[in-house]
Design an enzyme around this catalytic site. Structure first.
Site, short mmCIF file in Angstrom:
data_model
loop_
_atom_site.label_atom_id
_atom_site.label_comp_id
_atom_site.label_asym_id
_atom_site.label_seq_id
_atom_site.Cartn_x
_atom_site.Cartn_y
_atom_site.Cartn_z
N ARG A 121 34.60 60.28 43.85
CA ARG A 121 35.02 59.65 45.31
C ARG A 121 36.23 61.48 45.74
NH1 ARG A 121 31.78 57.09 42.30
NH2 ARG A 121 31.97 55.51 41.57
N SER B 169 36.09 48.38 46.65
CA SER B 169 36.81 49.15 44.76
C SER B 169 38.06 49.49 46.46
CB SER B 169 36.22 50.42 43.88
OG SER B 169 35.56 49.21 43.07
N GLU C 124 41.09 54.25 47.25
CA GLU C 124 39.98 55.10 48.02
C GLU C 124 40.39 55.19 49.23
OE1 GLU C 124 36.58 54.07 46.65
OE2 GLU C 124 36.89 53.67 43.58
#
Length: 346
Positions: free
Chosen positions: A164, A246, A342
């Site tokens: 990520r 998420s 995130e």
């Protein structure tokens, strides 16, 4: 190029948070950036790049100049014996692009179906799901320097992909460092779809689909449909319930740390990684701390998946951030693990 003033952003962030951009420019290509750089006031103004708004939490009106990326277009660049190269504009909807590749008879992107956002945001985050990350299918991208106006191309190594993570999430600390956060705007992305194609079915949810259907050699379209079904069953549609997918990264620990946690929590969900570390399921950690279904103000934890924070109606960015921090504290106090969000807080 046209500068819009006081533009509502509720429809441009997947959390559905009410906010405005004080000034916004829609970027359809290089020419819009070049025109912007010819204006001394706009050239020197702080800037915020906005794609699909699926990975941000807006905590108030956005003061920097918002560059809304709307570069469109999809095409097959090359169809060779070993791979097909396909390209999409940064403003294209990601899921629609994945569907396009399958409609064109191209396999390889199916595990990445239904991830919210745009094509341009995908390499920034190095998105991934069900055993595939964007870097596994990445060929190259074109971007434009927001200071010089120069267009350049990056390959996978130059994008410095991580979990990520990418060069687009880091700021150059000093002259010569290769950090492009806030400096470069992605215009187009190209993907390499390998031949021959093999389905990636290692994730438990897909193995269940194999067992349920009895299909051990599914087509790419079947894998796509399975992924869509799994995601639909677990994750809320941002068009119905505001969310950013998420919210936390799955943390990684050493094997020794994992064994220590297993001794206390035998049921913890964990996955050995190729580099010897162990990935822990952040959703499991959050659920174990009792957060599933709980709320702070109008921000809550999704009842079907603790990894997803949702807007229950009228949530502010501050409420989302407060909820996220409370979850981080709970997980750290119980497991000694710091969860990393995130989304970017704006």
């Amino acid at each position: 190029m046209f500068v819009e003033q006081n533009v509502p952003l509720q429809a441009h962030n997947s959390f559905g948070i009410v906010a405005k951009a004080r000034a916004l420019v829609r970027v359809g290509g290089e020419e819009d950036i070049l025109q912007l750089l010819e204006d001394p006031e706009l050239r020197d103004a702080p800037k915020f790049i906005l794609g699909g708004g699926s990975n941000i939490v807006i905590t108030g009106d956005v003061k920097p100049l918002v560059l809304k990326v709307e570069v469109m277009g999809r095409r097959i660049v090359d169809d060779g014996p070993r791979a097909t190269i396909v390209e999409a504009g940064a403003g294209e909807n990601w899921h629609d692009f994945v569907t396009y590749t399958l409609d064109e008879g191209l396999a390889g992107m199916e595990n990445l179906a239904m991830i919210p956002g745009t094509v341009g945001g995908a390499p920034v985050q190095n998105i991934g799901a069900y055993g595939i990350e964007l870097q596994d299918r990445f060929e190259s991208l074109d971007a434009i320097d927001l200071v010089t106006g120069q267009t350049f191309t990056l390959d996978a190594a130059q994008c410095a992909f991580g979990y990520r993570d990418s060069v687009f999430k880091h700021t150059a600390a000093k002259e010569g460092d290769f950090g492009l956060a806030g400096r470069a705007l992605i215009l187009r992305v190209r993907f390499r779809l390998p031949k021959p194609w093999k389905p990636v079915l290692g994730y438990l949810d897909l193995q269940r689909k194999v067992n349920e259907s009895g299909v051990t050699q599914p087509t790419a379209r079947q894998v796509y449909e399975w992924v869509c079904a799994v995601r639909t069953g677990k994750l809320p549609d941002p068009r119905v319930v505001g969310n950013a997918g998420s919210f936390f990264k799955n943390p990684t620990v050493t094997p020794e740390q994992c064994q220590d946690i297993i001794a206390r929590e035998p049921n913890i969900v964990h996955y050995p990684m190729p580099d010897g570390t162990v990935k822990l399921a952040a959703g499991w950690l959050i659920d174990a701390c009792g957060w599933k279904g709980k709320s702070v103000g109008n921000a809550g934890v999704y009842e079907k998946q603790a990894l997803v924070l949702v807007n229950r109606g009228g949530a502010t960015g501050g409420e989302v951030v407060t909820l996220a921090r409370a979850i981080q504290t709970s997980v750290y106090e119980r497991f000694g693990i710091r969860l990393e969000p995130e989304p970017v807080v704006v």
